[in-house]
Design a protein around this motif. Sequence first.
Motif, PDB file in Angstrom:
ATOM      1  N   ASN A  73       0.811  -1.212   0.000  1.00 38.67           N
ATOM      2  CA  ASN A  73       0.000   0.000   0.000  1.00 38.67           C
ATOM      3  C   ASN A  73       0.850   1.270   0.000  1.00 38.67           C
ATOM      4  N   GLY A  74       2.160   1.109   0.210  1.00 38.37           N
ATOM      5  CA  GLY A  74       3.046   2.272   0.211  1.00 38.37           C
ATOM      6  C   GLY A  74       2.622   3.323   1.221  1.00 38.37           C
ATOM      7  N   PHE A  75       2.246   2.893   2.414  1.00 42.64           N
ATOM      8  CA  PHE A  75       1.607   3.800   3.363  1.00 42.64           C
ATOM      9  C   PHE A  75       2.447   5.027   3.670  1.00 42.64           C
ATOM     10  N   GLU A  76       3.718   4.848   4.026  1.00 50.09           N
ATOM     11  CA  GLU A  76       4.509   5.990   4.477  1.00 50.09           C
ATOM     12  C   GLU A  76       4.724   7.008   3.360  1.00 50.09           C
ATOM     13  N   LEU A  77       5.020   6.540   2.166  1.00 44.78           N
ATOM     14  CA  LEU A  77       5.202   7.472   1.050  1.00 44.78           C
ATOM     15  C   LEU A  77       3.888   8.166   0.713  1.00 44.78           C
ATOM     16  N   LYS A  78       2.801   7.428   0.701  1.00 51.75           N
ATOM     17  CA  LYS A  78       1.497   8.042   0.426  1.00 51.75           C
ATOM     18  C   LYS A  78       1.138   9.059   1.511  1.00 51.75           C
ATOM     19  N   ARG A  79       1.457   8.738   2.756  1.00 55.35           N
ATOM     20  CA  ARG A  79       1.174   9.670   3.844  1.00 55.35           C
ATOM     21  C   ARG A  79       1.935  10.976   3.654  1.00 55.35           C
ATOM     22  N   ARG A  80       3.192  10.860   3.279  1.00 54.42           N
ATOM     23  CA  ARG A  80       4.013  12.073   3.107  1.00 54.42           C
ATOM     24  C   ARG A  80       3.555  12.884   1.895  1.00 54.42           C
ATOM     25  N   LEU A  81       3.168  12.206   0.841  1.00 56.32           N
ATOM     26  CA  LEU A  81       2.673  12.917  -0.335  1.00 56.32           C
ATOM     27  C   LEU A  81       1.344  13.620  -0.019  1.00 56.32           C
ATOM     28  N   ALA A  82       0.469  12.926   0.703  1.00 54.30           N
ATOM     29  CA  ALA A  82      -0.813  13.522   1.073  1.00 54.30           C
ATOM     30  C   ALA A  82      -0.606  14.756   1.950  1.00 54.30           C
ATOM     31  N   GLU A  83       0.336  14.656   2.864  1.00 58.04           N
ATOM     32  CA  GLU A  83       0.642  15.787   3.748  1.00 58.04           C
ATOM     33  C   GLU A  83       1.245  16.941   2.959  1.00 58.04           C
ATOM     34  N   ARG A  84       2.157  16.636   2.050  1.00 57.74           N
ATOM     35  CA  ARG A  84       2.816  17.679   1.269  1.00 57.74           C
ATOM     36  C   ARG A  84       1.819  18.448   0.399  1.00 57.74           C
ATOM     37  N   TYR A  85       0.874  17.743  -0.201  1.00 55.77           N
ATOM     38  CA  TYR A  85      -0.019  18.374  -1.173  1.00 55.77           C
ATOM     39  C   TYR A  85      -1.420  18.663  -0.636  1.00 55.77           C
ATOM     40  N   GLY A  86      -1.648  18.400   0.632  1.00 50.32           N
ATOM     41  CA  GLY A  86      -2.927  18.751   1.228  1.00 50.32           C
ATOM     42  C   GLY A  86      -4.098  17.951   0.699  1.00 50.32           C
ATOM     43  N   VAL A  87      -3.884  16.654   0.440  1.00 49.72           N
ATOM     44  CA  VAL A  87      -4.957  15.778  -0.019  1.00 49.72           C
ATOM     45  C   VAL A  87      -5.109  14.626   0.971  1.00 49.72           C
ATOM     46  N   GLU A  88      -6.155  13.839   0.785  1.00 48.45           N
ATOM     47  CA  GLU A  88      -6.366  12.673   1.631  1.00 48.45           C
ATOM     48  C   GLU A  88      -5.502  11.507   1.154  1.00 48.45           C
ATOM     49  N   LEU A  89      -5.177  10.620   2.079  1.00 47.93           N
ATOM     50  CA  LEU A  89      -4.389   9.432   1.734  1.00 47.93           C
ATOM     51  C   LEU A  89      -5.064   8.643   0.622  1.00 47.93           C
ATOM     52  N   SER A  90      -6.386   8.624   0.641  1.00 43.72           N
ATOM     53  CA  SER A  90      -7.160   7.854  -0.344  1.00 43.72           C
ATOM     54  C   SER A  90      -7.079   8.448  -1.750  1.00 43.72           C
ATOM     55  N   GLN A  91      -6.491   9.627  -1.887  1.00 43.25           N
ATOM     56  CA  GLN A  91      -6.379  10.276  -3.196  1.00 43.25           C
ATOM     57  C   GLN A  91      -5.037  10.022  -3.865  1.00 43.25           C
ATOM     58  N   VAL A  92      -4.171   9.242  -3.239  1.00 45.11           N
ATOM     59  CA  VAL A  92      -2.818   9.010  -3.746  1.00 45.11           C
ATOM     60  C   VAL A  92      -2.698   7.586  -4.267  1.00 45.11           C
ATOM     61  N   THR A  93      -2.177   7.450  -5.482  1.00 42.42           N
ATOM     62  CA  THR A  93      -1.868   6.136  -6.058  1.00 42.42           C
ATOM     63  C   THR A  93      -0.399   6.125  -6.445  1.00 42.42           C
ATOM     64  N   LEU A  94       0.316   5.094  -6.049  1.00 43.46           N
ATOM     65  CA  LEU A  94       1.732   4.978  -6.388  1.00 43.46           C
ATOM     66  C   LEU A  94       1.902   4.165  -7.663  1.00 43.46           C
TER      67      LEU A  94
END
Length: 369
Positions: A73-94
Amino acid sequence: MSCDFLALAQPGVQKLSPYVPGKPVDELARELGLDPDGIVKLASNENPLGPSPKALMAIQAALPELARYPDGNGFELKRRLAERYGVELSQVTLGNGSNDILELVARAYLAPGLNAVFSAHAFAVYPIATQAVGAQSKIVPAKDWGHDLDAMLAAIDEHTRVVFIANPNNPTGTWFDAVALERFLGKVPERVLVVLDEAYIEYATGGELPDGVRYLAGHSNLLVSRTFSKAYGLAALRVGYALCSATIADVLNRVRQPFNVNSLAQAAACAALDDLDYLERSRALNDAGMAQLEAGFAELGLGWIPSKGNFIAVDCARDAGPINQALLRAGVIVRPVAGYGMPTYLRVTIGTEAENRRFLQALREALAQ
């Protein structure tokens, strides 16, 4: 007599040619008997700084766990990307590079009888991804080497499911501003997925290019695709990502391969994302190198296409094939783009000051032959 497996392939695949990457240094060294250490590669839009030191440290720390599967699920990278860009974790696909994101879109939303719209002189993966699933490519003529967004809007029909737009575009380096993007997004039918390919967005500064992420909240049919291969210097690790609505992300995850981004790539990307000093050095080197090449082209009397990427397309004013061959013999690898409908152009990655100087000298000699 053996079976003709090309004829058995689906029609869209039969018409494709394999993607041709930039020639590797070792391959040129073998072909021409050159010393690989003396070869300059400016063909694949790679970062001449190499990877971030923080990314290298993160890779080293992750090596003992190579026997384990990566976090699917790439949780940590998705979490950091979501935080950086102000989106929800569910909006990130690796993705396994941003190419993978483009393939996921095609597999999820295109099929025989449907089509994707994109510009001439655009990234070669758009037609590959489209035709590989049996859909039709609707290629819109470019305007001044860039996207003609009005013509692309006009090309959308009832069978269009995806529009690919790149800002800046590869291989031309052309771009469009926020006004043009807003107007385009406001007119695209809601049922059409707009894939905004921002592989080179990090090289822009001071609001030169619109930030696609800012438009996600107002356009549920927008997907922004980005990569760690360019400004972040992680091309070999193949890690990209998409930011979009949670619904679209859920669809992409239904066709995404398990473990498509490996552990080293995830660790390195997390570290690189936090290394803002490295990113600023990458921008500064690119700006200086772009100015160096433009000055060199002007001195040689050559035209070029202004670029907002980490590359520039130079017009040799004649068939660029023989010039490219002369450059290869001189140990300089650039990218011919005749396959993109640009037979007189060469695309050149911005390198270090010394690499750029070496290329310009080799180009001068090649033009004189």
